[in-house]
Design a protein around this motif. Structure first.
Motif, short mmCIF file in Angstrom:
data_model
loop_
_atom_site.label_atom_id
_atom_site.label_comp_id
_atom_site.label_asym_id
_atom_site.label_seq_id
_atom_site.Cartn_x
_atom_site.Cartn_y
_atom_site.Cartn_z
N PRO A 79 3.80 7.50 9.99
CA PRO A 79 3.65 7.81 8.56
C PRO A 79 2.18 7.89 8.18
CG PRO A 79 4.36 5.54 8.85
CD PRO A 79 4.41 6.17 10.21
N ILE A 80 1.85 8.85 7.33
CA ILE A 80 0.49 9.03 6.86
C ILE A 80 0.44 8.65 5.38
CG2 ILE A 80 -1.43 10.63 6.59
CD1 ILE A 80 -0.63 10.16 9.50
N ILE A 81 -0.35 7.66 5.05
CA ILE A 81 -0.45 7.19 3.66
C ILE A 81 -1.76 7.67 3.06
CG2 ILE A 81 -0.61 5.16 2.17
CD1 ILE A 81 1.28 3.73 4.03
N ASP A 82 -1.64 8.39 1.97
CA ASP A 82 -2.82 8.88 1.25
C ASP A 82 -3.49 7.75 0.47
OD1 ASP A 82 -4.30 11.33 -0.21
OD2 ASP A 82 -3.60 9.93 -1.76
N SER A 83 -2.68 6.99 -0.26
CA SER A 83 -3.23 5.94 -1.13
C SER A 83 -2.11 4.98 -1.51
CB SER A 83 -3.85 6.56 -2.39
OG SER A 83 -2.97 7.51 -2.99
N VAL A 84 -2.51 3.78 -1.93
CA VAL A 84 -1.58 2.73 -2.33
C VAL A 84 -1.96 2.24 -3.71
CG1 VAL A 84 -0.63 0.46 -1.77
CG2 VAL A 84 -1.22 2.05 0.08
N PHE A 85 -0.97 2.13 -4.59
CA PHE A 85 -1.18 1.65 -5.95
C PHE A 85 -0.27 0.46 -6.21
CE2 PHE A 85 -2.47 6.02 -5.98
CZ PHE A 85 -3.48 6.12 -6.93
N PRO A 86 -0.71 -0.52 -7.01
CA PRO A 86 0.19 -1.60 -7.41
C PRO A 86 1.21 -1.07 -8.42
CG PRO A 86 -1.91 -1.79 -8.56
CD PRO A 86 -2.08 -0.68 -7.58
N LEU A 87 2.28 -1.81 -8.59
CA LEU A 87 3.35 -1.40 -9.50
C LEU A 87 2.83 -1.08 -10.90
CD1 LEU A 87 6.49 -1.06 -9.67
CD2 LEU A 87 6.56 -3.40 -10.56
N ALA A 88 1.90 -1.88 -11.39
CA ALA A 88 1.37 -1.70 -12.74
C ALA A 88 0.63 -0.38 -12.91
CB ALA A 88 0.45 -2.86 -13.11
N GLU A 89 0.23 0.25 -11.80
CA GLU A 89 -0.51 1.51 -11.87
C GLU A 89 0.34 2.68 -11.38
OE1 GLU A 89 -4.31 1.14 -9.94
OE2 GLU A 89 -4.71 -0.80 -10.90
N SER A 90 1.64 2.61 -11.62
CA SER A 90 2.55 3.67 -11.17
C SER A 90 2.21 5.01 -11.81
CB SER A 90 3.99 3.29 -11.47
OG SER A 90 4.42 2.20 -10.67
N GLU A 91 1.81 5.00 -13.06
CA GLU A 91 1.43 6.27 -13.72
C GLU A 91 0.28 6.94 -12.97
OE1 GLU A 91 1.37 9.47 -16.34
OE2 GLU A 91 2.89 7.89 -16.14
N ALA A 92 -0.70 6.15 -12.55
CA ALA A 92 -1.82 6.71 -11.78
C ALA A 92 -1.36 7.22 -10.42
CB ALA A 92 -2.91 5.65 -11.60
N ALA A 93 -0.38 6.55 -9.82
CA ALA A 93 0.17 7.00 -8.54
C ALA A 93 0.83 8.36 -8.68
CB ALA A 93 1.17 5.98 -8.01
N TYR A 94 1.57 8.55 -9.78
CA TYR A 94 2.20 9.85 -10.02
C TYR A 94 1.16 10.92 -10.29
CZ TYR A 94 7.06 8.28 -10.02
OH TYR A 94 8.29 7.81 -9.63
N GLU A 95 0.10 10.57 -10.99
CA GLU A 95 -0.98 11.53 -11.24
C GLU A 95 -1.63 11.94 -9.94
OE1 GLU A 95 -2.01 13.15 -13.86
OE2 GLU A 95 -0.45 12.28 -15.13
N ARG A 96 -1.82 11.01 -9.04
CA ARG A 96 -2.39 11.34 -7.73
C ARG A 96 -1.48 12.31 -6.98
NH1 ARG A 96 -6.52 12.64 -4.58
NH2 ARG A 96 -6.02 12.31 -2.39
N ASN A 97 -0.19 12.08 -7.01
CA ASN A 97 0.75 12.95 -6.32
C ASN A 97 0.75 14.36 -6.94
OD1 ASN A 97 3.98 13.82 -5.98
ND2 ASN A 97 3.05 12.87 -4.18
N ARG A 98 0.63 14.42 -8.25
CA ARG A 98 0.62 15.72 -8.94
C ARG A 98 -0.66 16.51 -8.67
NH1 ARG A 98 3.70 13.30 -13.43
NH2 ARG A 98 1.81 12.27 -14.13
#
Length: 320
Positions: free
Chosen positions: A284-303
């Protein structure tokens, strides 16, 4: 329990941490998982947040819905018919309902939709696999993957693409990856036999023909890729974009080979992927890891469209 739900509507919709009820009752075939990690997929945000809210079956969980498909965690309870898992087993997988509701401290899921976590992966790594790796595996199968065949993977550096390159090599295909200049060396290291830099012109006119064209970006259609398809070439798309979803069945009506991957989450396929991981042929290749509280930022990264591999959301500190 803490979980990610929505606030606001339309362009003002955001993902936020809320306190909500834990899954109330288990079905006889369900396991209750203490979620350690989840991951983000384009499917999550291509489904409009408030549309997803309206479509959630009544009684599935308290509205607004909990987000997330992929999960990795530990079984903490099980239904009376569960025979494949014991309390304390580390598992990974995804459900086939609208979503697994994995962005939460606990999630309920059928025993048929999870498998034992590969022993050599962290929870973060395991959570990055289910939807993307199943899409890659089942898409290549649908395209008629056989040793010696050629496959063009469009979007080879993304979440599905990085796994599709590795799985295609395991299937003994000749793999050509399409990516940007900055990702050429990265995709080569994943095992691609040949590379195409899409920033250097319209490769669809010059790349030649392939047995399988696997568009994991879902932006292409069998019509835009017709010059890439050999006489019996098979176009496969992950879907998710209007043009691709409309053009693919139309192209099939003309007698051509074209399909959209409709992922099925089976324990048997998850076991196959786990075996590949444990054998060292799939990573598996992981781009980045975010804590649960920063889920909005994780979705922004994916977008952003700039990810190398998957974006992971760490639900507990023991996930890494």
């Amino acid at each position: 329990m803490k979980a990610i739900t929505t606030t606001g509507w339309g362009p003002n919709t955001k993902l936020v941490v809320t306190e909500t009820d834990a899954p109330a009752r288990l079905g006889v075939d369900d396991v209750l998982v203490e979620v350690h990690a989840a991951s983000v997929n384009p499917k999550d945000w291509k489904l409009n947040y408030h549309l997803a809210m309206a479509a959630t079956p009544v009684g599935t969980h308290r509205l607004p819905p909990i987000f997330g498909d992929d999960l990795a965690g530990v079984v903490i309870a099980k239904g009376s018919n569960v025979r494949h898992f014991e309390i304390g087993d580390a598992v990974y997988g995804m459900d086939m309902r609208l979503r697994t509701a994995s962005l939460a401290e606990q999630a309920r899921i059928s025993q048929h939709r999870v498998a034992k976590k590969p022993a050599n992966l962290s929870f973060n790594e395991a959570a990055s696999l289910p939807l993307a790796a199943l899409t890659a595996l089942q898409g290549l199968r649908k395209g008629g993957a056989r040793p010696g065949k050629s496959v063009l993977i469009i979007g080879a550096s993304g979440g599905v693409g990085t796994l599709a390159v590795q799985i295609a090599k395991q299937m003994k295909l000749h793999v050509t990856g399409v990516c940007s200049t900055r990702n050429l060396d990265f995709v080569r290291e994943l095992g691609a036999d040949a590379l195409i830099d899409y920033t250097q012109g319209d490769y669809r006119k010059t790349a030649g023909e392939f047995d399988i064209v696997f568009d994991v970006t879902s932006y292409e259609t069998p019509l835009t890729c017709r010059t890439l398809l050999g006489k019996s070439g098979h176009f496969i798309s992950t879907g998710g974009q209007g043009a691709s979803m409309v053009a693919t069945p139309f192209y099939r009506l003309l007698g051509k080979k074209a399909d959209t991957v409709v992922v099925e989450s089976y324990r048997q396929d998850l076991d196959t992927l786990a075996e590949m991981v444990e054998q060292g042929v799939l990573k598996p290749i992981i781009d980045s890891v975010f804590p649960l509280a920063e889920s909005e930022a994780a979705y922004e990264r994916n977008r952003s469209g700039r990810c190398r591999g998957k974006v992971v959301i760490e639900v507990t500190q023991s996930a890494h």
